[in-house]
Motif scaffolding. Structure first.
Motif, PDB file in Angstrom:
ATOM      1  N   TRP A 147       0.742  -1.166   0.029  1.00 50.29           N
ATOM      2  CA  TRP A 147      -0.159  -0.057  -0.136  1.00 50.29           C
ATOM      3  C   TRP A 147       0.921   1.120  -0.113  1.00 50.29           C
ATOM      4  CZ3 TRP A 147      -5.259   0.487  -0.224  1.00 50.29           C
ATOM      5  CH2 TRP A 147      -5.835   1.392  -0.071  1.00 50.29           C
ATOM      6  N   ASP A 205       0.430   4.888  -0.125  1.00 44.17           N
ATOM      7  CA  ASP A 205      -0.369   5.911   0.502  1.00 44.17           C
ATOM      8  C   ASP A 205       0.532   7.618   0.224  1.00 44.17           C
ATOM      9  OD1 ASP A 205      -2.484   7.642   1.128  1.00 44.17           O
ATOM     10  OD2 ASP A 205      -3.100   6.441   2.913  1.00 44.17           O
ATOM     11  N   ASP A 239      -1.420  10.096  -0.377  1.00 43.36           N
ATOM     12  CA  ASP A 239      -2.501  11.115   0.119  1.00 43.36           C
ATOM     13  C   ASP A 239      -2.414  11.182   1.678  1.00 43.36           C
ATOM     14  OD1 ASP A 239      -4.416  12.990  -0.258  1.00 43.36           O
ATOM     15  OD2 ASP A 239      -6.130  11.537  -0.179  1.00 43.36           O
ATOM     16  N   GLN A 240      -2.403  10.285   2.459  1.00 42.25           N
ATOM     17  CA  GLN A 240      -2.435  10.230   3.792  1.00 42.25           C
ATOM     18  C   GLN A 240      -3.857  11.018   4.273  1.00 42.25           C
ATOM     19  OE1 GLN A 240      -0.480   8.527   6.277  1.00 42.25           O
ATOM     20  NE2 GLN A 240       0.407   7.966   4.212  1.00 42.25           N
ATOM     21  N   SER A 249      -8.215   7.728   2.114  1.00 38.79           N
ATOM     22  CA  SER A 249      -7.245   6.616   1.900  1.00 38.79           C
ATOM     23  C   SER A 249      -7.095   5.638   2.876  1.00 38.79           C
ATOM     24  CB  SER A 249      -5.931   7.258   1.454  1.00 38.79           C
ATOM     25  OG  SER A 249      -5.358   7.981   2.623  1.00 38.79           O
ATOM     26  N   ALA A 256      -7.848   1.528   2.753  1.00 40.33           N
ATOM     27  CA  ALA A 256      -6.981   0.427   3.141  1.00 40.33           C
ATOM     28  C   ALA A 256      -7.608  -0.313   3.962  1.00 40.33           C
ATOM     29  CB  ALA A 256      -5.897   1.145   3.742  1.00 40.33           C
ATOM     30  N   PRO A 310       1.706  -0.849   4.471  1.00 38.17           N
ATOM     31  CA  PRO A 310       2.322   0.480   3.881  1.00 38.17           C
ATOM     32  C   PRO A 310       3.870   0.754   3.526  1.00 38.17           C
ATOM     33  CG  PRO A 310       2.012   0.382   6.254  1.00 38.17           C
ATOM     34  CD  PRO A 310       1.648  -0.867   5.767  1.00 38.17           C
ATOM     35  N   THR A 331      -1.061   2.423  -5.426  1.00 36.17           N
ATOM     36  CA  THR A 331      -0.584   3.536  -5.196  1.00 36.17           C
ATOM     37  C   THR A 331      -1.871   4.692  -5.082  1.00 36.17           C
ATOM     38  OG1 THR A 331       1.274   3.331  -6.135  1.00 36.17           O
ATOM     39  CG2 THR A 331       0.952   5.447  -5.854  1.00 36.17           C
ATOM     40  N   ILE A 332      -1.983   5.164  -3.761  1.00 27.09           N
ATOM     41  CA  ILE A 332      -3.073   6.312  -3.719  1.00 27.09           C
ATOM     42  C   ILE A 332      -2.244   7.743  -3.783  1.00 27.09           C
ATOM     43  CG2 ILE A 332      -4.722   7.497  -2.285  1.00 27.09           C
ATOM     44  CD1 ILE A 332      -5.530   4.557  -2.906  1.00 27.09           C
TER      45      ILE A 332
END
Length: 373
Positions: A53, A55, A57-58, A62, A66, A79, A99-100
């Motif tokens: 994962w 991330d 954007d956090q 998101s 997850a 992560p 991928t975000i």
């Protein structure tokens, strides 16, 4: 007909089987490792797929996405950074890497259509093919639920409440294990009965029986009860030891009732095996004939595809096959806990088909014996 003679000839069949190591290995493997492997390998549904994962954007959205990817379909997403995720895909540690991008939640709220990147290890073909659809469906559902959380709830005119019975978790191996057991029962019954008769012909012991005071019907009955008993005991042990024990498949119905239906199915299949053995002249010929007979019995009986999805003509023709009624009673008893008051039509059909097959097999076997004498 002398039942003591039938009993003694059946003992001879059991000793002949005991001295055949290849058939013993086939029986042992079919009802243990073969059954377990067929139920657990290459499932149709996704099971514990590893995911990386990324991330960037956090955001709340998101993190919500997850948390939606959880067992048993996926392992908990790990992560990672982009480089570590790519290395994990290259080493086979992960099957998916999602991928975000940064600003994903902001763009969603603004009505834009941001893109997600899903990298897939396609060397794991089953998980890659099924899992991509799972990821898309789950994330789309989460995004839609996130956008609708502040919207006024509209009262639907129709509300569909789905309730799953008999297999609440939709575990594929539960269904696959029982259907594989049914297929193995049919296959081994035909193989053992046909091999027992052809072995007599190839070894020349059939001539020994012809000079003894025994009738063709007694010879046939001995093979039927001996080979049927072997498969019945093996199937019962596999049902309790492998399916209920190792695979932890819940059995809702009566095991004695299922074994009684299995015995009727064995009665019909052993007669069919004798007919096939009188047609074939050697084991290679019997093997080729077995493929032509066994595949339609397994594929069109309702164990792999529902009979309702088949053409009407195929459904009517397959009503003459014992496997169709055996699959129906096995599913009703083992999955739905049906009693004899529900499955008695299948019992009656198996008894009628078995009686007809036995009568035809006896007549053909008698003619085969007469031509050899």
């Amino acid at each position: 007909m002398r039942w003591k003679t039938v009993l003694q000839l059946g003992y001879k069949e059991l000793w002949a089987l005991w001295r055949d190591p290849m058939l013993l290995i086939l029986i042992g493997y079919t009802f243990t490792l073969g059954l377990y492997g067929a139920a657990t390998s290459a499932p149709e549904s996704l099971h514990k797929a590893p995911m990386a994962w990324i991330d960037e954007d956090q955001s709340q959205l998101s993190m919500r996405m997850a948390s939606a990817l959880y067992p048993p379909h996926f392992m908990n997403p790990v992560p990672l950074g982009p480089q570590a995720a790519d290395a994990g895909l290259d080493s086979g540690r992960y099957t998916f890497a999602l991928t975000i991008p940064a600003g994903f939640e902001r763009d969603i709220k603004a009505g834009r259509q941001p893109e997600l990147q899903l990298k897939v290890d396609a060397t794991r073909m089953n998980q890659a093919f099924v899992g991509s659809g799972y990821v898309q469906a789950i994330l789309s559902q989460e995004v839609a639920a996130y956008l609708d959380r502040d919207a006024p709830a509209a009262t639907p005119s129709v509300e569909l409440a789905t309730r799953v019975r008999f297999n609440q978790s939709l575990t594929t191996s539960w269904f696959t294990a029982v259907m594989e057991l049914i297929n193995n029962v049919t296959m081994l019954t035909l193989v053992l009965t046909g091999a027992a008769l052809i072995r007599e012909r190839e070894h020349g012991t059939i001539e020994h029986l012809l000079v003894m005071p025994v009738t063709p019907l007694e010879i046939m009955l001995a093979k039927v009860w001996a080979m049927g008993l072997v498969v019945l005991v093996a199937s019962g042990a596999a049902l309790v030891g492998v399916i209920q024990g190792f695979l932890a498949v819940p059995i809702n119905g009566s095991l004695p009732l299922f074994l009684a239906g299995t015995a009727l199915h064995l009665f019909a299949c052993t007669a069919l095996g004798i007919v096939m053995a009188t047609v074939a002249r050697s084991m290679p010929q019997f093997g080729l004939l077995l493929v032509l007979i066994l595949l339609p019995l397994q594929m069109l009986s309702g164990g792999q595809t529902p009979r309702e999805n088949m053409p009407q003509l195929v459904q009517q023709v397959m009503m003459l096959a014992p496997t169709t009624h055996y699959v129906a009673l096995a599913q009703a008893i083992l999955f739905r806990g049906a009693g004899f008051d529900v499955v008695w039509p299948q019992f009656a059909a198996l008894l009628a088909l078995g009686g007809g097959a036995f009568a035809y097999a006896a007549a053909r076997f008698r003619r085969t014996i007469a031509s050899m004498s």
